[in-house]
Write an enzyme that holds these catalytic residues in place. Structure first.
Site, PDB file in Angstrom:
ATOM      1  NE  ARG A   1     -28.703 -22.263 -13.752  1.00 50.96           N
ATOM      2  CZ  ARG A   1     -27.768 -22.900 -13.061  1.00 50.96           C
ATOM      3  NH1 ARG A   1     -26.732 -22.224 -12.565  1.00 50.96           N
ATOM      4  NH2 ARG A   1     -27.845 -24.207 -12.872  1.00 50.96           N
TER       5      ARG A   1
ATOM      6  CD  GLU B   1     -16.992 -27.910 -13.831  1.00 50.44           C
ATOM      7  OE1 GLU B   1     -16.863 -29.119 -14.095  1.00 50.44           O
ATOM      8  OE2 GLU B   1     -17.681 -27.121 -14.531  1.00 50.44           O
TER       9      GLU B   1
ATOM     10  CE  LYS C   1     -26.394 -28.351 -13.614  1.00 51.14           C
ATOM     11  NZ  LYS C   1     -25.427 -28.248 -12.491  1.00 51.14           N
TER      12      LYS C   1
ATOM     13  CG  ASP D   1     -23.753 -29.504  -9.426  1.00 51.78           C
ATOM     14  OD1 ASP D   1     -24.563 -30.313  -9.907  1.00 51.78           O
ATOM     15  OD2 ASP D   1     -23.924 -28.282  -9.465  1.00 51.78           O
TER      16      ASP D   1
ATOM     17  CE1 TYR E   1     -20.020 -23.432 -13.375  1.00 50.08           C
ATOM     18  CE2 TYR E   1     -22.212 -22.827 -14.143  1.00 50.08           C
ATOM     19  CZ  TYR E   1     -21.047 -22.512 -13.462  1.00 50.08           C
ATOM     20  OH  TYR E   1     -20.914 -21.280 -12.866  1.00 50.08           O
TER      21      TYR E   1
ATOM     22  CG  HIS F   1     -20.139 -29.973 -11.824  1.00 51.64           C
ATOM     23  ND1 HIS F   1     -19.357 -29.277 -10.931  1.00 51.64           N
ATOM     24  CD2 HIS F   1     -21.067 -29.084 -12.258  1.00 51.64           C
ATOM     25  CE1 HIS F   1     -19.809 -28.032 -10.813  1.00 51.64           C
ATOM     26  NE2 HIS F   1     -20.841 -27.900 -11.611  1.00 51.64           N
TER      27      HIS F   1
END
Length: 371
Positions: free
Chosen positions: A15, A118, A75, A270, A94, A96
């Site tokens: 991505r 998120e 990511k 994740d 993101y 996490h």
């Protein structure tokens, strides 16, 4: 504002943070966009498409981290990327953080302002920037589980949909949120015997009404969960506690009651995973065995369908990126409390309560950070 988008470097992550169309939109708003050469190749987007829209293509990630005010990724930044972050820089991706103390420490030490996709909220507690990837991961979980069930991959040798005269496979989906709903859609559509488990009666009513006779619902008590897991061919872990580590719902002891060759797919990996025996895996080596049970715990499942995932993600991340770039992050967050919930780290402090609690940091309330 100068906005940079480096190529993703996580294993098999295809991505990209900005599509050519998103880059063009940012340029149209008067911003400068730098793209690392080749960053879009994983979605079939070439450097010439970015330059045609007004973006500048640069050779290395180092140039982007050194020269841009805001970094847009997909990511969480890897260690070598975190080392390039600097005080006052914006990171929008993101994260996490709750199950990742090493990343959290590096981001705190960097002094950067870090906004996590998120934890950005929407009306009625929705998570609009997480939703499209949850939809993708939920649907992919059944594909991955069906593949892992094949005997050649260590599974029981069960076809989820069965055939005339032979019972279909049994799928248990733990969690009836976005991931679980989409997993159940795929499983039921394939003809599997599908059970959706949740502790929220409203969720059970909603999914029960939607699926009617195509899937059944069950309250997720400990006893019910133990019984359902023991009967399952495929178990999907789809539990989310926003911003916090996932609860460990399936214990190692419960694996002993499962059918040899049954499969666990942990979509919550994740956030640390919701199976006690889960550990992150990669697309190169996606599964491992524990007590005869196949575990699939790939931490970036949507990266395998990169084009679909990137365009779905940009649809929801671009409006906030534009707002941050146009207004500045503090003003954008003052104007939009939902965006403010995405702030996880700022100027050496943790600003998201669940992360601070999980990892033992003193909390800087978001309201103070944006004051």
């Amino acid at each position: 504002m100068r906005i940079g988008c480096p190529a993703e470097i996580k294993n098999r992550e295809y991505r990209v943070g900005l599509t050519p169309e998103s880059a063009k939109e940012l340029v149209a708003h008067g911003h400068e966009v730098w793209i690392e050469a080749g960053a879009g190749h994983g979605i079939g987007a070439f450097d010439s498409e970015y330059t045609a829209g007004g973006a500048k293509v640069v050779d290395t990630a180092e140039e982007i981290f050194a020269g841009c005010e805001m970094i847009v990724k997909v990511k969480e930044p890897q260690a070598q990327e975190r080392a390039m972050l600097r005080e006052g820089q914006l990171l929008y991706t993101y994260l996490h953080l709750a199950p990742d103390p090493a990343q959290t420490k590096d981001l705190v030490d960097s002094g950067a302002t870090c906004i996590a996709y998120e934890t950005v909220t929407g009306p009625n507690g929705a998570l609009p920037l997480l939703k499209p990837m949850s939809q993708v991961a939920g649907r992919m979980s059944i594909q991955a589980g069906a593949n892992a069930l094949e005997k050649a991959h260590g599974g029981r040798g069960v076809l989820l949909g069965g055939v005339p005269g032979v019972m279909p496979g049994k799928v248990v989906v733990i969690g009836g949120g976005v991931v679980g709903f989409n997993a159940a859609q795929m499983a039921a559509g394939m003809g599997a015997d599908t059970v959706i488990m949740d502790r929220n009666p409203d969720v059970l009513e909603k999914v029960g009404t939607h699926f009617e006779a195509r899937a059944s619902t069950r309250f997720s008590s400990k006893a019910n969960l133990e019984e359902a897991v023991a009967e399952a061919d495929l178990v999907i872990g789809a539990v989310l506690v926003v911003g916090a580590a996932a609860p460990k719902l399936v214990t190692r002891e419960m694996l002993g009651s499962m059918k040899p060759g049954a499969v666990l797919v942990d979509v919550a990996i994740d956030q640390g995973g919701c199976f006690e025996t889960s550990k992150p895996t990669t697309h190169d080596d996606p599964t491992y065995m524990v007590d005869g049970i196949v575990h699939y715990c790939v931490a970036n499942m949507p990266g395998a369908v990169s084009r679909t995932s990137t365009y779905a993600l940009n649809n929801v991340t671009l409006p906030h990126a534009l707002r941050i770039a146009d207004m500045g992050w503090k003003e954008a967050m003052r104007a939009d409390p939902h965006l403010a919930q995405g702030l996880n780290v700022h100027a050496g402090r943790v600003t998201y309560p669940a992360v601070a609690t999980e990892l033992g940091y003193d909390l800087l309330p978001i309201e103070k950070a944006i004051a």
